[in-house]
Design a protein around this motif. Structure first.
Motif, PDB file in Angstrom:
ATOM      1  N   PRO A   1       7.529 -15.376  14.293  1.00  0.00           N
ATOM      2  CA  PRO A   1       6.605 -15.026  13.209  1.00  0.00           C
ATOM      3  C   PRO A   1       5.952 -13.665  13.382  1.00  0.00           C
ATOM      4  N   LEU A   2       5.643 -13.280  14.626  1.00  0.00           N
ATOM      5  CA  LEU A   2       5.047 -11.969  14.869  1.00  0.00           C
ATOM      6  C   LEU A   2       6.043 -10.850  14.572  1.00  0.00           C
ATOM      7  N   VAL A   3       7.279 -11.017  15.026  1.00  0.00           N
ATOM      8  CA  VAL A   3       8.289  -9.983  14.797  1.00  0.00           C
ATOM      9  C   VAL A   3       8.586  -9.838  13.306  1.00  0.00           C
ATOM     10  N   GLU A   4       8.583 -10.939  12.576  1.00  0.00           N
ATOM     11  CA  GLU A   4       8.799 -10.856  11.124  1.00  0.00           C
ATOM     12  C   GLU A   4       7.677 -10.052  10.453  1.00  0.00           C
ATOM     13  N   GLU A   5       6.451 -10.259  10.895  1.00  0.00           N
ATOM     14  CA  GLU A   5       5.343  -9.473  10.348  1.00  0.00           C
ATOM     15  C   GLU A   5       5.507  -7.991  10.677  1.00  0.00           C
ATOM     16  N   LEU A   6       5.909  -7.698  11.903  1.00  0.00           N
ATOM     17  CA  LEU A   6       6.087  -6.301  12.299  1.00  0.00           C
ATOM     18  C   LEU A   6       7.206  -5.634  11.508  1.00  0.00           C
ATOM     19  N   LYS A   7       8.274  -6.367  11.211  1.00  0.00           N
ATOM     20  CA  LYS A   7       9.348  -5.818  10.391  1.00  0.00           C
ATOM     21  C   LYS A   7       8.855  -5.503   8.981  1.00  0.00           C
ATOM     22  N   GLU A   8       8.066  -6.397   8.426  1.00  0.00           N
ATOM     23  CA  GLU A   8       7.535  -6.159   7.081  1.00  0.00           C
ATOM     24  C   GLU A   8       6.579  -4.969   7.065  1.00  0.00           C
ATOM     25  N   LEU A   9       5.765  -4.829   8.115  1.00  0.00           N
ATOM     26  CA  LEU A   9       4.829  -3.711   8.168  1.00  0.00           C
ATOM     27  C   LEU A   9       5.539  -2.376   8.368  1.00  0.00           C
ATOM     28  N   TRP A  10       6.765  -2.400   8.850  1.00  0.00           N
ATOM     29  CA  TRP A  10       7.548  -1.173   9.010  1.00  0.00           C
ATOM     30  C   TRP A  10       8.330  -0.840   7.735  1.00  0.00           C
ATOM     31  N   GLU A  11       8.956  -1.849   7.155  1.00  0.00           N
ATOM     32  CA  GLU A  11       9.841  -1.595   6.021  1.00  0.00           C
ATOM     33  C   GLU A  11       9.096  -1.525   4.696  1.00  0.00           C
ATOM     34  N   THR A  12       8.095  -2.381   4.514  1.00  0.00           N
ATOM     35  CA  THR A  12       7.326  -2.377   3.273  1.00  0.00           C
ATOM     36  C   THR A  12       5.869  -2.086   3.593  1.00  0.00           C
ATOM     37  N   CYS A  13       5.247  -1.238   2.797  1.00  0.00           N
ATOM     38  CA  CYS A  13       3.885  -0.805   3.062  1.00  0.00           C
ATOM     39  C   CYS A  13       2.889  -1.911   2.708  1.00  0.00           C
ATOM     40  N   LEU A  14       1.705  -1.787   3.250  1.00  0.00           N
ATOM     41  CA  LEU A  14       0.617  -2.719   2.987  1.00  0.00           C
ATOM     42  C   LEU A  14      -0.548  -1.918   2.422  1.00  0.00           C
ATOM     43  N   GLN A  15      -0.907  -2.186   1.177  1.00  0.00           N
ATOM     44  CA  GLN A  15      -1.980  -1.436   0.537  1.00  0.00           C
ATOM     45  C   GLN A  15      -3.316  -1.785   1.194  1.00  0.00           C
ATOM     46  N   THR A  16      -4.024  -0.729   1.652  1.00  0.00           N
ATOM     47  CA  THR A  16      -5.252  -0.905   2.422  1.00  0.00           C
ATOM     48  C   THR A  16      -6.308   0.062   1.904  1.00  0.00           C
ATOM     49  N   TYR A  17      -7.553  -0.403   1.914  1.00  0.00           N
ATOM     50  CA  TYR A  17      -8.669   0.439   1.479  1.00  0.00           C
ATOM     51  C   TYR A  17      -9.326   1.086   2.691  1.00  0.00           C
ATOM     52  N   ASP A  18      -9.445   2.426   2.658  1.00  0.00           N
ATOM     53  CA  ASP A  18     -10.078   3.191   3.725  1.00  0.00           C
ATOM     54  C   ASP A  18     -11.530   3.441   3.340  1.00  0.00           C
ATOM     55  N   ALA A  19     -12.455   2.778   4.056  1.00  0.00           N
ATOM     56  CA  ALA A  19     -13.870   2.889   3.708  1.00  0.00           C
ATOM     57  C   ALA A  19     -14.435   4.261   4.035  1.00  0.00           C
ATOM     58  N   SER A  20     -13.877   4.964   5.031  1.00  0.00           N
ATOM     59  CA  SER A  20     -14.414   6.279   5.395  1.00  0.00           C
ATOM     60  C   SER A  20     -14.085   7.336   4.345  1.00  0.00           C
ATOM     61  N   LYS A  21     -12.892   7.264   3.757  1.00  0.00           N
ATOM     62  CA  LYS A  21     -12.494   8.226   2.721  1.00  0.00           C
ATOM     63  C   LYS A  21     -12.602   7.664   1.309  1.00  0.00           C
ATOM     64  N   LYS A  22     -12.943   6.367   1.217  1.00  0.00           N
ATOM     65  CA  LYS A  22     -13.138   5.701  -0.065  1.00  0.00           C
ATOM     66  C   LYS A  22     -11.915   5.839  -0.968  1.00  0.00           C
ATOM     67  N   GLU A  23     -10.784   5.441  -0.409  1.00  0.00           N
ATOM     68  CA  GLU A  23      -9.532   5.494  -1.161  1.00  0.00           C
ATOM     69  C   GLU A  23      -8.561   4.474  -0.587  1.00  0.00           C
ATOM     70  N   ASN A  24      -7.564   4.108  -1.395  1.00  0.00           N
ATOM     71  CA  ASN A  24      -6.491   3.232  -0.943  1.00  0.00           C
ATOM     72  C   ASN A  24      -5.344   4.064  -0.374  1.00  0.00           C
ATOM     73  N   PHE A  25      -4.656   3.515   0.596  1.00  0.00           N
ATOM     74  CA  PHE A  25      -3.466   4.175   1.144  1.00  0.00           C
ATOM     75  C   PHE A  25      -2.465   3.104   1.545  1.00  0.00           C
ATOM     76  N   GLN A  26      -1.214   3.534   1.729  1.00  0.00           N
ATOM     77  CA  GLN A  26      -0.123   2.630   2.082  1.00  0.00           C
ATOM     78  C   GLN A  26       0.033   2.621   3.601  1.00  0.00           C
ATOM     79  N   MET A  27      -0.326   1.507   4.212  1.00  0.00           N
ATOM     80  CA  MET A  27      -0.353   1.413   5.669  1.00  0.00           C
ATOM     81  C   MET A  27       0.947   0.813   6.202  1.00  0.00           C
ATOM     82  N   HIS A  28       1.460   1.412   7.287  1.00  0.00           N
ATOM     83  CA  HIS A  28       2.586   0.880   8.059  1.00  0.00           C
ATOM     84  C   HIS A  28       2.115   0.662   9.499  1.00  0.00           C
TER      85      HIS A  28
END
Length: 715
Positions: A158-185
């Motif tokens: 299950p951990l490796v599957e999550e790591l594969k998804e975080l590498w191949e497909t981005c995860l939309q994340t909100y950056d509170a310091s810059k007050k914007e969304n970005f695509q996290m890998h």
């Protein structure tokens, strides 16, 4: 993955039908895996404004030079950035490290139990944060009662599957310091474990002839006839080409080492070797006790034939493990798209290694039963290898085996002296645990040492008076010197591996310009320990402390230069050293008179602070027993008299002018480290307007050869 049912099953024998039957317990899992999802926790790192700014520290605030301070300074990190530039172009992408090891949560209640936690470390954070407990993420808990071994890949799915998804497909994340969304890998850079767990995570067996993963097929191993273990003799090839240990024939294996260090396998080479490996996960349990007994007998006979060099066992060994490699499985981490390109895939935990080395050294020095390496079997193996003839076993008059003393052999009295020293030793707060609790003077042994205790003892055991500076039999002086040198080399190696080059130094930013009269100013932010005890001091001591405050106050610097010029004009032919002495004695009086003249003339150069400094302090001062600043606690020598720890040591690096002789007119300025013991913490009071905190110390004279510090040939 392993094809085994997830529910528990049981078998019984039916007398009526004469067959075996099986059934499943209702909804009872065979194994339980606790998995904590990774994605939401990575997103939460950017929800705090302060934490989100720290997540780009490795890119924005890191000191980028040739010194290794953070994993981002390593060649493995930089190689990864070069190959995957799309990933490194976004500094908010997360780099992770994976650590795992087995432990027994029940202590002595269940000795055989082994639970394996799997944790992740975010390396985007600064080094003083990423390895702290609040920022280490628990990903998996693999329960016992036995170790998972090579089957750990089943639990890592299950951990490796999550790591594969975080590498191949981005995860939309909100950056509170810059007050914007970005695509996290996210990417997993490497694993961290001890040597046995290295085999489970990497798939390379750390046992047998080819146990070294770096040397691979070039591993030099020897099966000891009497010790019945493999011995690995090629460690000197990793030293520098001109290192003297390479040419020590008789101190090691009787040969001169001329080979260079082996090159570790790349990910592509590893995959090429793993093409023929077929792994079947899951352990098969035999219920028939007769089969178990026959297997034990077979294993015993195979071991005997292996010692005798049987051709049949050798052929079976070839079929199971070819000579080219020692792989047992293709690790699940190779399913990550980038794992093949990593320069460093697996790391060893150096604290585990240092603890094992320290336990072996202490067990051998004190000859602790069950822990010493200097046994009869070891001496017989030396005799079999024709090495170190002075250590070969001999028969005495009663026809009993006698082991000649080695260079490290200690008498009972010497062991007692060493144990008493460790019993009474004092270390700073937080430096280690109370080592005296681990010492048994009566039985002359140490037990229950923590990893950091072993780190401390590795330096203590390098002292000549404890290890090798004692009477030795004839012909063993060179061996004793070499043993001492090996201990020093080993200790300094661990020190170099574990050192933090950006370690904060006491008084690093607020050091005085000179050391004199036993005082050191301490003007950094902090707070005293305990209540102040007011007392009246002798006027001479107050004058010395006041002089020290003036010489270390930036506001007074222009007046210091003016006074030096005034002395030079009055005494043009006087030597610089004499001018320096006159200046030190007469400056406070001249400064008071000069400030009074400026006050009468209502000069703009005069400030309120200068007026109170010129007036001098009160003879009634406040005394403290301790002081805390920047995480360091300082105690006076009298306060720690009944304590098990000591924090009265002070080191100050001061810029000092040195004269080569009495006729020298061009003194050289340089940094000199002064060491001392803190005796008093004084707070000078300039009549309620100004306060200055000073440390009164007994200084260790570094500049005088007879009274100062001496450095031996080992540095």
């Amino acid at each position: 993955m392993c094809g085994v049912s997830r529910l528990k099953t049981t078998e019984w024998y039916s007398k009526d039908q004469g067959t075996h039957s099986s059934s499943r317990y209702p909804k009872v899992p065979a194994k339980i895996l606790r998995h904590f999802p990774l994605k939401p926790r990575l997103q939460r790192l950017y929800m705090s404004t302060k934490m989100a700014s720290f997540m780009t520290w490795h890119h924005d605030n890191r000191t980028k030079d040739d010194i290794l301070r953070h994993p981002a300074d390593s060649a493995a990190w930089q190689t990864f950035d070069y190959i995957h530039q799309w990933f490194s172009s976004e500094p908010r992408n997360i780099r992770l490290g994976l650590g795992s090891d087995g432990f027994n949560p029940f202590r002595t209640m269940s000795i055989a139990h082994s639970t394996w936690p799997v944790v992740l470390i975010p390396y985007n954070l600064p080094p003083w944060m990423c390895m702290k407990q609040p920022y280490i993420m628990m990903s998996l808990i693999i329960p016992g009662p036995s170790s998972s071994g090579n089957d750990i890949d089943v639990y890592l799915q299950p951990l490796v599957e999550e790591l594969k998804e975080l590498w191949e497909t981005c995860l939309q994340t909100y950056d509170a310091s810059k007050k914007e969304n970005f695509q996290m890998h996210a990417a997993l850079l490497w694993t961290i474990s001890d040597f046995p767990a290295y085999a489970n995570l990497s798939g390379w067996s750390t046992k047998g002839k080819l146990a070294c993963p770096s040397c691979s097929k070039d591993t030099c191993s020897l099966r000891l006839k009497h010790g019945r273990k493999f011995c690995y003799m090629s460690h000197r090839r990793f030293l520098e080409e001109n290192h003297k240990f390479r040419f020590e024939k008789f101190a090691f294996d009787g040969t001169v080492e001329k080979r260079s260090a082996s090159i570790p396998l790349s990910g592509t080479q590893v995959l090429h070797q793993l093409q023929s490996i077929n792994t079947t996960f899951g352990k098969k349990k035999d219920t028939d006790p007769k089969k178990k007994s026959t297997r034990r007998k077979k294993s015993g006979t195979e071991e005997n034939t292996l010692d005798q060099g049987s051709s049949n066992s050798a052929s079976k060994k070839k079929e199971k493990h070819p000579k080219e490699h020692n792989w047992k499985k293709k690790t699940i981490f190779f399913s990550l798209p980038y794992w093949e390109t990593l320069l460093l895939r697996h790391n060893l935990d150096v604290m585990h290694i240092e603890k094992n080395v320290c336990d072996s050294v202490i067990g051998t020095l004190l000859n602790i039963e069950g822990k010493t390496k200097d046994t009869v079997k070891a001496r017989l193996d030396l005799q079999e290898m024709k090495l170190r003839r002075t250590l070969h076993p001999m028969n005495n008059e009663r026809n009993k085996t006698y082991l000649p003393p080695a260079c490290f052999t200690m008498s009972p009295k010497e062991k007692e002296v060493l144990c008493n020293i460790l019993k009474d030793i004092k270390v700073p707060d937080g430096y280690s645990s109370n080592i005296s609790r681990r010492v048994n003077v009566r039985e002359r042994k140490l037990s229950g040492l923590k990893s950091h205790d072993c780190h401390v003892l590795m330096y203590l055991l390098t002292l000549k008076s404890y290890v090798c500076n004692r009477s030795r039999p004839e012909g063993s002086i060179a061996e004793g010197y070499l043993a001492e040198e090996c201990m020093t080399f080993c200790s300094r190696y661990f020190e170099g591996v574990e050192s933090k080059l950006n370690r904060p130094v006491r008084n690093d930013e607020d050091i005085p310009s000179e050391i004199e009269e036993g005082f050191a100013i301490f003007s950094v932010a902090g707070r005293p320990i305990g209540n102040a005890k007011t007392c009246a001091l002798d006027q001479l001591i107050v004058d010395q402390a006041h002089r020290y405050v003036l010489f270390n106050c930036p506001v007074v610097e222009p007046f210091i230069e003016e006074h030096l010029k005034h002395i030079q004009t009055q005494h043009p032919r006087v030597r610089p050293r004499v001018i320096e002495n006159i200046h030190n004695k007469k400056f406070p009086t001249w400064f008071r008179t000069h400030v009074q003249e400026l006050h009468r003339s209502r000069s703009e150069q005069l400030s309120e602070k200068l007026r109170w400094l010129a007036g001098g302090p009160s003879t009634v001062v406040a005394k403290y027993k301790g002081f805390i600043s920047k995480g360091f606690g300082f105690n006076t020598k009298s306060r720690e008299r009944l304590r098990k720890t000591q924090n009265s040591g002070v080191v100050v690096t001061a810029s000092t002018r040195s004269f080569s002789s009495s006729m020298d007119r061009h003194p050289m300025a340089g940094d000199v480290s002064y060491y001392g013991v803190l005796t008093d913490i004084l707070e000078l009071n300039y009549y309620g307007r100004l306060k200055a905190l000073l440390f009164k110390c007994d200084w260790f004279d570094v500049l005088t050869p007879d009274r100062g510090m001496k450095i031996d040939e080992f540095g």
